[in-house]
Write a protein that holds these residues in place. Structure first.
Motif, PDB file in Angstrom:
ATOM      1  N   ARG A  82       0.876  -0.952   0.089  1.00 42.33           N
ATOM      2  CA  ARG A  82       0.107  -0.032  -0.115  1.00 42.33           C
ATOM      3  C   ARG A  82       0.975   1.249   0.114  1.00 42.33           C
ATOM      4  NH1 ARG A  82      -3.456  -0.160   4.520  1.00 42.33           N
ATOM      5  NH2 ARG A  82      -4.953  -1.299   3.373  1.00 42.33           N
ATOM      6  N   GLY A  83       0.661   1.913  -1.035  1.00 41.01           N
ATOM      7  CA  GLY A  83       1.746   3.163  -1.274  1.00 41.01           C
ATOM      8  C   GLY A  83       3.184   2.632  -1.165  1.00 41.01           C
ATOM      9  N   ASP A  84       3.846   3.064  -0.273  1.00 42.77           N
ATOM     10  CA  ASP A  84       5.268   2.656  -0.518  1.00 42.77           C
ATOM     11  C   ASP A  84       5.620   1.686   0.604  1.00 42.77           C
ATOM     12  OD1 ASP A  84       6.548   3.824  -2.577  1.00 42.77           O
ATOM     13  OD2 ASP A  84       6.483   5.972  -1.625  1.00 42.77           O
ATOM     14  N   THR A  85       4.621   1.113   1.493  1.00 45.05           N
ATOM     15  CA  THR A  85       4.801   0.263   2.442  1.00 45.05           C
ATOM     16  C   THR A  85       4.588  -1.138   1.747  1.00 45.05           C
ATOM     17  OG1 THR A  85       4.224   1.710   4.142  1.00 45.05           O
ATOM     18  CG2 THR A  85       4.017  -0.580   4.813  1.00 45.05           C
ATOM     19  N   VAL A  86       5.564  -1.927   1.764  1.00 44.43           N
ATOM     20  CA  VAL A  86       5.361  -3.730   1.417  1.00 44.43           C
ATOM     21  C   VAL A  86       4.840  -4.376   2.632  1.00 44.43           C
ATOM     22  CG1 VAL A  86       6.509  -5.472   0.462  1.00 44.43           C
ATOM     23  CG2 VAL A  86       7.297  -3.268  -0.162  1.00 44.43           C
ATOM     24  N   ALA A  87       3.768  -4.827   2.502  1.00 40.67           N
ATOM     25  CA  ALA A  87       3.096  -5.482   3.608  1.00 40.67           C
ATOM     26  C   ALA A  87       3.367  -7.168   3.491  1.00 40.67           C
ATOM     27  CB  ALA A  87       1.610  -5.257   3.447  1.00 40.67           C
ATOM     28  N   PHE A  88       3.539  -7.628   2.536  1.00 41.76           N
ATOM     29  CA  PHE A  88       3.807  -8.961   2.116  1.00 41.76           C
ATOM     30  C   PHE A  88       4.544  -9.326   1.068  1.00 41.76           C
ATOM     31  CE2 PHE A  88       2.858 -13.479   0.539  1.00 41.76           C
ATOM     32  CZ  PHE A  88       3.021 -14.236   1.635  1.00 41.76           C
ATOM     33  N   PHE A  89       5.584 -10.069   1.376  1.00 38.92           N
ATOM     34  CA  PHE A  89       6.324 -10.634  -0.016  1.00 38.92           C
ATOM     35  C   PHE A  89       6.659 -11.983   0.277  1.00 38.92           C
ATOM     36  CE2 PHE A  89      10.379 -11.585  -2.325  1.00 38.92           C
ATOM     37  CZ  PHE A  89       9.933 -11.414  -3.499  1.00 38.92           C
ATOM     38  N   GLY A  90       6.273 -13.043  -0.371  1.00 40.37           N
ATOM     39  CA  GLY A  90       6.332 -14.389  -0.218  1.00 40.37           C
ATOM     40  C   GLY A  90       5.818 -15.513  -1.032  1.00 40.37           C
ATOM     41  N   ALA A 108      -7.726  -4.824   5.491  1.00 36.24           N
ATOM     42  CA  ALA A 108      -8.158  -4.416   6.679  1.00 36.24           C
ATOM     43  C   ALA A 108      -7.432  -3.594   7.712  1.00 36.24           C
ATOM     44  CB  ALA A 108      -8.420  -5.890   7.333  1.00 36.24           C
ATOM     45  N   GLN A 109      -6.043  -3.748   7.378  1.00 36.04           N
ATOM     46  CA  GLN A 109      -5.016  -3.045   8.222  1.00 36.04           C
ATOM     47  C   GLN A 109      -4.957  -1.629   8.138  1.00 36.04           C
ATOM     48  OE1 GLN A 109      -0.903  -4.261   7.826  1.00 36.04           O
ATOM     49  NE2 GLN A 109      -1.459  -6.311   8.953  1.00 36.04           N
ATOM     50  N   ALA A 110      -5.055  -0.777   9.067  1.00 34.64           N
ATOM     51  CA  ALA A 110      -5.023   0.696   8.848  1.00 34.64           C
ATOM     52  C   ALA A 110      -3.359   1.134   8.588  1.00 34.64           C
ATOM     53  CB  ALA A 110      -4.995   1.340  10.237  1.00 34.64           C
ATOM     54  N   PRO A 111      -3.213   2.217   7.649  1.00 41.32           N
ATOM     55  CA  PRO A 111      -1.979   2.509   7.277  1.00 41.32           C
ATOM     56  C   PRO A 111      -1.117   2.550   8.305  1.00 41.32           C
ATOM     57  CG  PRO A 111      -3.435   3.702   6.399  1.00 41.32           C
ATOM     58  CD  PRO A 111      -4.169   3.077   7.380  1.00 41.32           C
ATOM     59  N   ASP A 112      -1.181   3.127   9.468  1.00 39.60           N
ATOM     60  CA  ASP A 112      -0.464   2.935  10.552  1.00 39.60           C
ATOM     61  C   ASP A 112       0.286   1.593  11.288  1.00 39.60           C
ATOM     62  OD1 ASP A 112      -2.594   3.042  11.646  1.00 39.60           O
ATOM     63  OD2 ASP A 112      -1.993   4.059  13.595  1.00 39.60           O
ATOM     64  N   GLU A 113      -0.937   0.801  11.223  1.00 37.74           N
ATOM     65  CA  GLU A 113      -0.616  -0.439  11.613  1.00 37.74           C
ATOM     66  C   GLU A 113       0.213  -1.191  10.783  1.00 37.74           C
ATOM     67  OE1 GLU A 113      -3.430  -4.544  12.918  1.00 37.74           O
ATOM     68  OE2 GLU A 113      -4.295  -2.559  11.804  1.00 37.74           O
ATOM     69  N   MET A 114      -0.269  -1.201   9.296  1.00 37.44           N
ATOM     70  CA  MET A 114       0.774  -1.751   8.335  1.00 37.44           C
ATOM     71  C   MET A 114       2.137  -1.158   8.452  1.00 37.44           C
ATOM     72  SD  MET A 114       0.189  -1.859   4.320  1.00 37.44           S
ATOM     73  CE  MET A 114      -1.268  -3.041   4.230  1.00 37.44           C
ATOM     74  N   ALA A 115       2.468   0.056   8.509  1.00 35.21           N
ATOM     75  CA  ALA A 115       3.694   0.478   8.821  1.00 35.21           C
ATOM     76  C   ALA A 115       4.392  -0.135  10.020  1.00 35.21           C
ATOM     77  CB  ALA A 115       3.782   2.287   8.983  1.00 35.21           C
ATOM     78  N   TRP A 117       3.839  -3.006  11.230  1.00 36.89           N
ATOM     79  CA  TRP A 117       4.208  -4.209  10.817  1.00 36.89           C
ATOM     80  C   TRP A 117       5.288  -4.439   9.961  1.00 36.89           C
ATOM     81  CZ3 TRP A 117       2.869  -8.910  12.778  1.00 36.89           C
ATOM     82  CH2 TRP A 117       3.062  -9.977  11.842  1.00 36.89           C
ATOM     83  N   ALA A 118       5.287  -3.528   9.328  1.00 35.82           N
ATOM     84  CA  ALA A 118       6.502  -3.646   8.087  1.00 35.82           C
ATOM     85  C   ALA A 118       7.892  -3.496   8.567  1.00 35.82           C
ATOM     86  CB  ALA A 118       5.958  -2.685   6.952  1.00 35.82           C
ATOM     87  N   SER A 119       7.854  -2.684   9.760  1.00 33.35           N
ATOM     88  CA  SER A 119       9.309  -2.628  10.416  1.00 33.35           C
ATOM     89  C   SER A 119       9.441  -3.492  11.662  1.00 33.35           C
ATOM     90  CB  SER A 119       9.487  -0.952  10.737  1.00 33.35           C
ATOM     91  OG  SER A 119       8.479  -0.788  11.563  1.00 33.35           O
ATOM     92  N   SER A 120       8.542  -4.355  11.706  1.00 34.70           N
ATOM     93  CA  SER A 120       8.693  -5.275  12.681  1.00 34.70           C
ATOM     94  C   SER A 120       9.800  -6.241  12.869  1.00 34.70           C
ATOM     95  CB  SER A 120       7.335  -5.862  13.214  1.00 34.70           C
ATOM     96  OG  SER A 120       7.023  -6.892  12.075  1.00 34.70           O
ATOM     97  N   GLY A 126      13.786  -5.342   5.192  1.00 35.04           N
ATOM     98  CA  GLY A 126      14.393  -5.919   3.843  1.00 35.04           C
ATOM     99  C   GLY A 126      13.315  -5.863   2.779  1.00 35.04           C
ATOM    100  N   TRP A 127      12.112  -6.087   3.086  1.00 34.99           N
ATOM    101  CA  TRP A 127      11.033  -5.829   1.843  1.00 34.99           C
ATOM    102  C   TRP A 127      10.808  -4.311   1.452  1.00 34.99           C
ATOM    103  CZ3 TRP A 127       6.526  -8.835   4.505  1.00 34.99           C
ATOM    104  CH2 TRP A 127       6.709 -10.201   4.570  1.00 34.99           C
ATOM    105  N   GLN A 128      11.036  -3.538   2.740  1.00 35.64           N
ATOM    106  CA  GLN A 128      10.923  -2.217   2.463  1.00 35.64           C
ATOM    107  C   GLN A 128      12.111  -1.610   1.625  1.00 35.64           C
ATOM    108  OE1 GLN A 128       7.655  -1.358   3.429  1.00 35.64           O
ATOM    109  NE2 GLN A 128       8.017  -3.657   4.444  1.00 35.64           N
TER     110      GLN A 128
END
Length: 139
Positions: A82-90, A108-115, A117-120, A126-128
């Motif tokens: 979503r935008g520049d946030t990679v939520a899944f790669f696999g 269903a994820q809010a953008p801040d929640e996805m962000a 998660w993306a840095s967790s 690495g996906w980012q």
């Protein structure tokens, strides 16, 4: 909406379709792969059920200058962002229900929640860095 197929003539169109914050779902496959050939219809059906999202089919060999450095272990490999946030790669099972659940969960994820998660984890960070399709298309 049917999915877009990335090729050397429509990269700007695909990049334009990915603008904004709508979810993008890309399938990375290969023309020689029988599983990919079968999965293509499933991916198209998923795109038709989610017209508010951008779906992109990418042949990793034909588009190696864009995605050649991505670590595709098996097929089909999905990239969801979503935008520049990679939520899944696999790699996912070539099953429409699995892809449907993945798309619904990411949508269903809010953008801040996805962000968050993306840095967790190191893998997701690495996906980012490596898997952002918008950045790859712009390079």
């Amino acid at each position: 909406m049917q999915s877009l197929t990335l090729d050397s003539t429509n990269r700007d169109d695909v990049a334009s379709a990915m603008q904004g914050d709508a979810l993008t779902v890309a399938c990375l496959c290969a023309a020689w792969c029988g599983t990919c050939s079968t999965y293509r219809a499933t991916f198209e059906e998923l795109a038709m059920r989610h017209p508010d999202k951008t779906f992109v089919w990418i042949d990793i060999e034909d588009q190696s200058d864009i995605v050649g450095d991505l670590d595709v272990d098996n097929f089909p490999t999905l990239l969801v962002q979503r935008g520049d946030t990679v939520a899944f790669f696999g790699t996912v099972l070539p099953d429409g229900a699995v892809a449907e659940r993945l798309v619904q969960a990411q949508a269903a994820q809010a953008p801040d929640e996805m962000a968050r998660w993306a840095s967790s984890s190191e893998e997701r960070r690495g996906w980012q860095r490596d898997c952002n399709l918008r950045a790859l298309l712009a390079a």
